[in-house]
Design an enzyme around this catalytic site. Structure first.
Site, PDB file in Angstrom:
ATOM      1  N   ARG A 122     -63.829  33.674 -13.358  1.00 62.16           N
ATOM      2  CA  ARG A 122     -64.682  32.508 -13.590  1.00 62.16           C
ATOM      3  C   ARG A 122     -64.692  31.885 -12.428  1.00 62.16           C
ATOM      4  O   ARG A 122     -65.411  30.708 -12.075  1.00 62.16           O
ATOM      5  CB  ARG A 122     -64.865  31.812 -14.618  1.00 62.16           C
ATOM      6  CG  ARG A 122     -65.156  32.296 -15.954  1.00 62.16           C
ATOM      7  CD  ARG A 122     -65.300  31.555 -17.154  1.00 62.16           C
ATOM      8  NE  ARG A 122     -65.351  32.187 -18.419  1.00 62.16           N
ATOM      9  CZ  ARG A 122     -64.582  32.553 -19.254  1.00 62.16           C
ATOM     10  NH1 ARG A 122     -63.449  32.496 -19.087  1.00 62.16           N
ATOM     11  NH2 ARG A 122     -65.171  33.202 -20.139  1.00 62.16           N
ATOM     12  N   LYS A 144     -74.621  31.638  -0.634  1.00 63.59           N
ATOM     13  CA  LYS A 144     -75.479  32.644  -1.239  1.00 63.59           C
ATOM     14  C   LYS A 144     -74.558  33.933  -1.132  1.00 63.59           C
ATOM     15  O   LYS A 144     -74.159  34.693  -0.238  1.00 63.59           O
ATOM     16  CB  LYS A 144     -76.814  33.116  -0.617  1.00 63.59           C
ATOM     17  CG  LYS A 144     -77.810  31.987  -0.994  1.00 63.59           C
ATOM     18  CD  LYS A 144     -79.248  32.668  -0.203  1.00 63.59           C
ATOM     19  CE  LYS A 144     -80.269  31.895  -0.779  1.00 63.59           C
ATOM     20  NZ  LYS A 144     -81.512  32.495  -0.030  1.00 63.59           N
ATOM     21  N   GLU A 186     -82.230  36.716  13.369  1.00 68.98           N
ATOM     22  CA  GLU A 186     -82.155  35.665  12.534  1.00 68.98           C
ATOM     23  C   GLU A 186     -81.899  34.547  13.477  1.00 68.98           C
ATOM     24  O   GLU A 186     -82.025  33.247  12.893  1.00 68.98           O
ATOM     25  CB  GLU A 186     -80.692  35.803  11.799  1.00 68.98           C
ATOM     26  CG  GLU A 186     -81.030  36.924  10.486  1.00 68.98           C
ATOM     27  CD  GLU A 186     -81.674  36.364   9.210  1.00 68.98           C
ATOM     28  OE1 GLU A 186     -82.312  35.225   9.221  1.00 68.98           O
ATOM     29  OE2 GLU A 186     -81.704  37.125   8.139  1.00 68.98           O
ATOM     30  N   LYS A 229     -78.565  25.939   9.992  1.00 68.04           N
ATOM     31  CA  LYS A 229     -78.404  26.280   8.626  1.00 68.04           C
ATOM     32  C   LYS A 229     -77.542  25.219   7.844  1.00 68.04           C
ATOM     33  O   LYS A 229     -77.982  24.986   6.740  1.00 68.04           O
ATOM     34  CB  LYS A 229     -77.968  27.502   8.390  1.00 68.04           C
ATOM     35  CG  LYS A 229     -77.788  28.146   7.223  1.00 68.04           C
ATOM     36  CD  LYS A 229     -77.504  29.551   6.746  1.00 68.04           C
ATOM     37  CE  LYS A 229     -77.790  29.891   5.594  1.00 68.04           C
ATOM     38  NZ  LYS A 229     -77.603  31.547   5.312  1.00 68.04           N
ATOM     39  N   GLU A 239     -81.647  26.092  -2.998  1.00 64.45           N
ATOM     40  CA  GLU A 239     -83.021  26.431  -2.567  1.00 64.45           C
ATOM     41  C   GLU A 239     -84.141  26.052  -3.671  1.00 64.45           C
ATOM     42  O   GLU A 239     -84.960  26.484  -4.032  1.00 64.45           O
ATOM     43  CB  GLU A 239     -82.993  28.234  -2.557  1.00 64.45           C
ATOM     44  CG  GLU A 239     -84.152  28.563  -1.714  1.00 64.45           C
ATOM     45  CD  GLU A 239     -84.049  30.214  -1.566  1.00 64.45           C
ATOM     46  OE1 GLU A 239     -84.836  30.733  -2.007  1.00 64.45           O
ATOM     47  OE2 GLU A 239     -83.202  30.612  -0.918  1.00 64.45           O
ATOM     48  N   ARG A 243     -84.652  24.686   1.602  1.00 64.73           N
ATOM     49  CA  ARG A 243     -83.728  25.914   2.217  1.00 64.73           C
ATOM     50  C   ARG A 243     -84.785  26.938   1.980  1.00 64.73           C
ATOM     51  O   ARG A 243     -84.344  27.926   2.641  1.00 64.73           O
ATOM     52  CB  ARG A 243     -82.644  25.718   1.063  1.00 64.73           C
ATOM     53  CG  ARG A 243     -81.586  26.964   1.427  1.00 64.73           C
ATOM     54  CD  ARG A 243     -80.340  27.067   0.629  1.00 64.73           C
ATOM     55  NE  ARG A 243     -79.660  28.352   1.262  1.00 64.73           N
ATOM     56  CZ  ARG A 243     -78.267  28.506   0.853  1.00 64.73           C
ATOM     57  NH1 ARG A 243     -77.718  27.666   0.140  1.00 64.73           N
ATOM     58  NH2 ARG A 243     -77.894  29.559   1.400  1.00 64.73           N
ATOM     59  N   ASN A 247     -86.158  31.635   4.357  1.00 66.43           N
ATOM     60  CA  ASN A 247     -86.895  33.091   3.982  1.00 66.43           C
ATOM     61  C   ASN A 247     -87.831  33.408   4.789  1.00 66.43           C
ATOM     62  O   ASN A 247     -88.446  34.608   4.641  1.00 66.43           O
ATOM     63  CB  ASN A 247     -87.206  33.079   2.545  1.00 66.43           C
ATOM     64  CG  ASN A 247     -85.978  33.085   1.627  1.00 66.43           C
ATOM     65  OD1 ASN A 247     -84.973  33.347   1.924  1.00 66.43           O
ATOM     66  ND2 ASN A 247     -86.292  32.020   0.584  1.00 66.43           N
ATOM     67  N   HIS A 250     -88.209  37.191   5.483  1.00 66.30           N
ATOM     68  CA  HIS A 250     -87.851  37.953   4.604  1.00 66.30           C
ATOM     69  C   HIS A 250     -88.757  38.505   3.410  1.00 66.30           C
ATOM     70  O   HIS A 250     -88.096  39.684   2.848  1.00 66.30           O
ATOM     71  CB  HIS A 250     -86.494  36.883   3.981  1.00 66.30           C
ATOM     72  CG  HIS A 250     -85.507  36.953   4.912  1.00 66.30           C
ATOM     73  ND1 HIS A 250     -85.750  36.062   5.923  1.00 66.30           N
ATOM     74  CD2 HIS A 250     -84.163  37.144   5.125  1.00 66.30           C
ATOM     75  CE1 HIS A 250     -84.627  35.871   6.779  1.00 66.30           C
ATOM     76  NE2 HIS A 250     -83.587  36.651   5.949  1.00 66.30           N
ATOM     77  N   HIS A 254     -87.735  42.150   3.430  1.00 65.61           N
ATOM     78  CA  HIS A 254     -86.965  42.831   2.237  1.00 65.61           C
ATOM     79  C   HIS A 254     -87.588  44.115   1.766  1.00 65.61           C
ATOM     80  O   HIS A 254     -87.324  45.240   0.970  1.00 65.61           O
ATOM     81  CB  HIS A 254     -86.682  41.949   0.928  1.00 65.61           C
ATOM     82  CG  HIS A 254     -85.486  41.079   1.472  1.00 65.61           C
ATOM     83  ND1 HIS A 254     -85.138  39.953   0.807  1.00 65.61           N
ATOM     84  CD2 HIS A 254     -84.601  41.223   2.428  1.00 65.61           C
ATOM     85  CE1 HIS A 254     -84.094  39.269   1.401  1.00 65.61           C
ATOM     86  NE2 HIS A 254     -83.588  39.937   2.249  1.00 65.61           N
ATOM     87  N   HIS A 267     -80.826  45.143   8.106  1.00 69.44           N
ATOM     88  CA  HIS A 267     -81.502  43.736   7.776  1.00 69.44           C
ATOM     89  C   HIS A 267     -82.240  43.014   8.809  1.00 69.44           C
ATOM     90  O   HIS A 267     -83.332  42.765   8.690  1.00 69.44           O
ATOM     91  CB  HIS A 267     -80.442  42.986   6.943  1.00 69.44           C
ATOM     92  CG  HIS A 267     -81.041  41.580   6.428  1.00 69.44           C
ATOM     93  ND1 HIS A 267     -82.060  41.629   5.568  1.00 69.44           N
ATOM     94  CD2 HIS A 267     -81.019  40.256   7.020  1.00 69.44           C
ATOM     95  CE1 HIS A 267     -82.449  40.260   5.295  1.00 69.44           C
ATOM     96  NE2 HIS A 267     -81.833  39.464   6.499  1.00 69.44           N
TER      97      HIS A 267
END
Length: 361
Positions: A122, A144, A186, A229, A239, A243, A247, A250, A254, A267
């Site tokens: 956990r 993330k 990026e 960032k 997010e 935030r 993206n 993206h 993606h 990527h």
């Protein structure tokens, strides 16, 4: 010289340590934040051959008990099957709730190892040691973590912050030129969405950006990207709003990665295509001037990054967009810019215009 960027998140705060030739400082930094006992280094075959021995020796020399797992490189490794296999490796290594994981590699390893740390017992501590430009400026910062499933990228994951990030700029010297150039996508993003002055600095130095031996420019570039960032994450860790500007590029990026089959495009190349799409969409619906759109396109073209993927048909990309995590009620949400440095989230584009923009790339 060590550049330190704090990520201010209350009791989950940590620091990003940036410098050249600093891998051997990892053990001292780990001890400095209270880590001790057993740890497991997770890396891939490409990175491990260069840096695993240095990291392992540093940690063992400081009294840590260190295990090492080396995985195949590439996006297919970031899958659910690998998560459960790594959980078993954690058990074999004797990791308990006071142990920690070291993610040594690029974004695939960072996302995967971070998700394993978030879910084993956990949640146990982990440390990010990014070795690609893209992971230094993006995926290693902000917590993330996640894996891909056949239906889409990063659809399973968790927000889980590392205890520290160590980015050794010397590791970029062993990065393939294609991967380094893709990481610049990026970097450009931060200027486009947040900092016009940073974009202008990159624009003025575009001919030197591909030189990994330009340590001064590299340190400024990585440092400022991490500062931006960190500032965004500090305001919106999960997010819920701001935030989401990260993206930019993206959404379509993606989809391109998905339709191509993960691995054909790295990527950052998907982000480059998606960023040019988003810039043109910004002209159409957000008020970006055509001149600034051309400036954005020119930056990607200067690094020979792809700006389109004409062999893919829009209906296939639209299907991929329907399961993107940024899609709400079946409608993709786009990050757009009204000017370089000024972004907005949650933008919708009419269906016919989405396809028209793609066919016009």
């Amino acid at each position: 010289m060590l550049h330190d960027v704090p990520v201010n998140l209350g009791d989950r705060s940590y620091h990003i340590h940036i410098g050249a030739g600093i891998l051997d400082r990892l053990s001292g930094l780990c001890a400095g934040v209270g880590l001790k006992g057993k740890c497991l280094i997770i890396t891939d075959e490409n990175v491990g051959g260069h840096y695993a021995a240095i990291v392992k020796a540093s940690l063992e020399g400081a009294g840590f008990s260190v295990g090492l797992i080396t995985l195949p490189p590439g996006e297919p490794t970031k899958c659910g099957e690998q998560v459960f296999a790594l959980h078993s490796e954690c058990v074999k290594a004797g990791l308990d709730r006071k142990s920690f994981i070291v993610a040594l590699g690029g974004g695939v390893i960072g996302d995967l190892a971070g998700f394993v740390a978030a879910t084993y017992l956990r949640g146990i501590d982990f440390v990010q040691v990014p070795t690609t430009l893209l992971s230094m400026v993006d995926s290693s910062v902000g917590g993330k973590t996640g894996v891909n499933i056949p239906e889409g990228k990063n659809l399973v994951g968790a927000f889980y912050q590392p205890r520290l990030v160590l980015a050794d700029l010397d590791s970029l010297k062993t990065l393939p030129p294609r991967e380094y150039a893709a990481g610049l996508a990026e970097v450009f993003k931060y200027g486009i969405i947040y900092d016009a002055a940073f974009f202008e600095t990159l624009e003025a130095n575009v001919d030197g950006l591909a030189d990994v031996n330009n340590s001064e420019l590299l340190a400024r570039m990585v440092g400022r990207s991490c500062e931006i960032k960190a500032a965004v994450v500090a305001q919106d860790e999960r997010e819920g709003g701001l935030r989401a500007i990260l993206n930019f590029g993206h959404t379509v990026g993606h989809a391109v990665e998905n339709v191509a089959g993960y691995g054909e495009y790295v990527h950052g190349e998907g982000v480059a295509i998606g960023s040019v799409y988003a810039a043109r969409a910004s002209v159409a619906v957000a008020g970006l001037s055509p001149a600034e759109c051309l400036r954005i396109e020119a930056m990607f073209r200067a690094l020979k990054l792809p700006v389109n993927a004409p062999r893919f048909q829009w209906p296939d990309l639209r299907k991929a967009l329907s399961v993107d995590k940024k899609t709400v009620g079946g409608m993709p949400k786009f990050v757009l810019v009204s000017a370089i440095g000024k972004s907005s989230i949650g933008n919708e584009i009419p269906e016919a215009l989405m396809e028209q923009l793609w066919n016009g790339l």
